[in-house]
Each structure stands twice: as structure tokens, then as C-alpha cells.
Design an enzyme around this catalytic site. Sequence first.
Site, mmCIF file in Angstrom:
data_model
loop_
_atom_site.group_PDB
_atom_site.id
_atom_site.type_symbol
_atom_site.label_atom_id
_atom_site.label_comp_id
_atom_site.label_asym_id
_atom_site.label_seq_id
_atom_site.Cartn_x
_atom_site.Cartn_y
_atom_site.Cartn_z
ATOM 1 C CE1 TYR A 271 8.351 -5.481 4.550
ATOM 2 C CE2 TYR A 271 10.692 -5.061 4.808
ATOM 3 C CZ TYR A 271 9.441 -4.631 4.428
ATOM 4 O OH TYR A 271 9.270 -3.356 3.928
ATOM 5 C CE LYS B 72 8.563 -4.584 0.958
ATOM 6 N NZ LYS B 72 7.595 -3.890 0.079
HETATM 7 N N1 LIG Z 1 7.563 3.047 5.989
HETATM 8 C C1 LIG Z 1 8.784 2.518 5.852
HETATM 9 O O1 LIG Z 1 9.720 2.786 6.635
HETATM 10 C C2 LIG Z 1 9.072 1.604 4.702
HETATM 11 C C3 LIG Z 1 10.415 1.283 4.419
HETATM 12 C C4 LIG Z 1 10.692 0.440 3.375
HETATM 13 C C5 LIG Z 1 9.682 -0.082 2.609
HETATM 14 N N2 LIG Z 1 8.381 0.213 2.901
HETATM 15 C C6 LIG Z 1 7.326 -0.359 2.061
HETATM 16 O O2 LIG Z 1 6.455 0.663 1.642
HETATM 17 C C7 LIG Z 1 5.124 0.171 1.492
HETATM 18 C C8 LIG Z 1 4.167 0.995 2.344
HETATM 19 O O3 LIG Z 1 4.561 0.878 3.703
HETATM 20 P P1 LIG Z 1 3.904 1.761 4.858
HETATM 21 O O4 LIG Z 1 4.922 1.865 5.915
HETATM 22 O O5 LIG Z 1 3.323 2.994 4.264
HETATM 23 O O6 LIG Z 1 2.724 0.784 5.343
HETATM 24 P P2 LIG Z 1 1.400 1.094 6.231
HETATM 25 O O7 LIG Z 1 1.429 2.475 6.754
HETATM 26 O O8 LIG Z 1 1.305 -0.044 7.187
HETATM 27 O O9 LIG Z 1 0.205 1.005 5.182
HETATM 28 C C9 LIG Z 1 -0.160 -0.238 4.658
HETATM 29 C C10 LIG Z 1 -1.280 -0.040 3.660
HETATM 30 O O10 LIG Z 1 -1.588 -1.326 3.077
HETATM 31 C C11 LIG Z 1 -2.998 -1.527 3.164
HETATM 32 N N3 LIG Z 1 -3.316 -2.949 3.226
HETATM 33 C C12 LIG Z 1 -3.065 -3.834 4.232
HETATM 34 N N4 LIG Z 1 -3.519 -5.052 3.902
HETATM 35 C C13 LIG Z 1 -4.077 -4.936 2.654
HETATM 36 C C14 LIG Z 1 -4.708 -5.836 1.769
HETATM 37 N N5 LIG Z 1 -4.851 -7.141 2.068
HETATM 38 N N6 LIG Z 1 -5.184 -5.366 0.596
HETATM 39 C C15 LIG Z 1 -5.049 -4.046 0.266
HETATM 40 N N7 LIG Z 1 -4.435 -3.147 1.051
HETATM 41 C C16 LIG Z 1 -3.957 -3.590 2.238
HETATM 42 C C17 LIG Z 1 -3.421 -0.769 4.412
HETATM 43 O O11 LIG Z 1 -4.809 -0.503 4.314
HETATM 44 P P3 LIG Z 1 -5.802 -0.769 5.554
HETATM 45 O O12 LIG Z 1 -5.437 0.271 6.561
HETATM 46 O O13 LIG Z 1 -7.149 -0.596 5.006
HETATM 47 O O14 LIG Z 1 -5.511 -2.158 6.039
HETATM 48 C C18 LIG Z 1 -2.548 0.490 4.296
HETATM 49 O O15 LIG Z 1 -3.138 1.404 3.397
HETATM 50 C C19 LIG Z 1 5.205 -1.304 1.907
HETATM 51 O O16 LIG Z 1 5.361 -2.114 0.770
HETATM 52 C C20 LIG Z 1 6.435 -1.358 2.787
HETATM 53 O O17 LIG Z 1 6.987 -2.648 2.847
HETATM 54 C C21 LIG Z 1 8.055 1.046 3.930
#
Ligand SMILES: NC(=O)c1ccc[n+]([C@@H]2O[C@H](COP(=O)([O-])OP(=O)(O)OC[C@H]3O[C@@H](n4cnc5c(N)ncnc54)[C@H](OP(=O)(O)O)[C@@H]3O)[C@@H](O)[C@H]2O)c1
Length: 253
Positions: free
Chosen positions: A159, A163
Site C-alpha cells: 500500500y 501511495k
Molecule cells: N480512512 C482512512 O483512515 C484513510 C487514511 C489515509 C488514506 N485513505 C485513503 O482514502 C481513500 C478512501 O478510503 P476509505 O477509508 O474511505 O475507503 P472505504 O471506506 O473502504 O471505501 C472504498 C470505496 O472505494 C470503492 N471501490 C472499491 N473498489 C472499487 C472499484 N474497483 N471501482 C470503483 N470503486 C471501488 C468502494 O465501493 P464499493 O463499496 O461499491 O466497493 C468504496 O466506495 C482511499 O484512497 C484510502 O487509501 C484513507
Amino acid sequence: MGNRLSGKIALVTGGSRGLGRRICQALAREEAKVVVNYAHSIDDAQETCNLIKSEGGEATAIQADITDQNQIDKLIAKIEEIYGQRVDILVNNATGPQPELSIEENTWGTYMDQIKFFVKAPLLLAKAVLSGMKEKGAGQIINIGSDVVQSGEANFSNYVTAKSAMIGMTRSWAKELGPKGIRVNLVTPGFTPVERHADISQESIERHKEQVPLRRMGQPEDIANAVVFLASEESGFITGQQLTVNGGKSFGV
Ligand SMILES: NC(=O)c1ccc[n+]([C@@H]2O[C@H](COP(=O)([O-])OP(=O)(O)OC[C@H]3O[C@@H](n4cnc5c(N)ncnc54)[C@H](OP(=O)(O)O)[C@@H]3O)[C@@H](O)[C@H]2O)c1
């Protein structure tokens, strides 16, 4: 509610839950017409749209696996069919599963699983929206990275590596596209609990807060506010930058 993004079409990948949902809501509160992309969970995506509509905003859920060129082509065609307009704001947010793996457990395949979300999909999507942005002489691309690139994390190199690529890609795209009026920036969230973190213990949360100068966890809205800022004209002279949203947790680099 404001009107900083009035008349703009915003495409948010992975808008069905987590940070993506809050980013969609925040963009819609500024009057952007939001395309809530999702891969599997139509109910969640519909719920994002309902939340937006309940606040008087405009949103459409469109399914597409953003790691697949054919599905991206259909997604972009559908947006143009629905709105009769090209994408103005692209938020590359979607993520697949993020398994924690040692170096021995990792394979080229597990690295590629991350790279396809954080490098391949943003590239294919950017290529799909660029002609429209160039025609308008304006556009915003906002990539969502992670502060683990600064911290490094053991057993997570798949990851972290993917990133890491986003910062160089963001800077390079910004230099290339700046003369065309298109800005490209990177938002790097710190740990920001969302639905998928429901099992994390209170003890871990407290431990994390201790390391954050602002002594609280990030909220999805903190990330969404940064995205709105970078999408709006308030940030009109900012491109190729990384905006870290993690309460000031620094890593000595
Ligand atoms: N939350 C954190 O602590 C955190 C910290 C640092 C960075 N980030 C970054 O922030 C972003 C969002 O993270 P999150 O925590 O909100 O993730 P999340 O809750 O797991 O949500 C992931 C989203 O991506 C969609 N998705 C998965 N596979 C896909 C595909 N092949 N095509 C299109 N959409 C797809 C999912 O839709 P479905 O449900 O339909 O699969 C869901 O809407 C990511 O890039 C993550 O790396 C998050």
C-alpha cells in the site's frame, strides 16, 4: 451550503461510503453536481445520493470498476449523457482491500493490486476527462494519498509503495497541465476512521490520539473540507501540492 462549485460536474471514485461519501456530500453542499461512483454496493451509493438530495443537492450513482478501461469509458459516456457536460472535478479516492503483508508474503501481484487503484485508475480516469478539461481551459484533479508515505509502515509496503507514487504523479501532472488551466493536487489523510474501521479497539484509538498534536481523530469531514478547498477557486494558485490532513502528526521528514 455555499455555491463555490455551482455548475460543476464532480466525479468521485468510491463515493459510496467512507471518505468518498463525505467528499461527495461536501462537494454537493457547494452546488457541484456529484457523480457517486461505486463498484459493488449500490445501496450504499444510493444512500450517499439520498443524503445529498435530502440537503437539496444533486447526485447520481454510477457503477464502474475504475481499474477497468472499458468500464471507465462507459462511466464517462454515461456522465455526458446524463448531464450533457464534461467532468470538471475528478477526485481519485477509491480503494480496494488493503491487506497488511510482510515482504515475504508480498508478491508482484499484491503490489500490483494496490498500484492498479492508486496509479492505473487515476491515469485512465485522467486520460478520460482531460480533453473536456482542456477544451474548457479549466479543471481540477484531486488525488487521495495517505500520510503512511511519510511514516512508512511495517508490513504494509504494498500500500505504502503505491501511495508513494501518487505524489510524483501529482507533481508531474501539475507541471504538464498547469499551462492548460488544470490544477492537480494530493490530499494525504492520516488515520481517519470510517465504516470499515468499526472493529478497531478504543485502546488503539486512544493510542493514536496521543500521537496527534491536535489530540483527536480525523473526521471524514476534515478530508472532505480539504478536497472542497482544492476544488474551488480559493485555491486557484495552488497546484502540484500535497495537503496533509492528520492533525499535525509529523514524522521527522
Ligand atoms: N480512512 C482512512 O483512515 C484513510 C487514511 C489515509 C488514506 N485513505 C485513503 O482514502 C481513500 C478512501 O478510503 P476509505 O477509508 O474511505 O475507503 P472505504 O471506506 O473502504 O471505501 C472504498 C470505496 O472505494 C470503492 N471501490 C472499491 N473498489 C472499487 C472499484 N474497483 N471501482 C470503483 N470503486 C471501488 C468502494 O465501493 P464499493 O463499496 O461499491 O466497493 C468504496 O466506495 C482511499 O484512497 C484510502 O487509501 C484513507
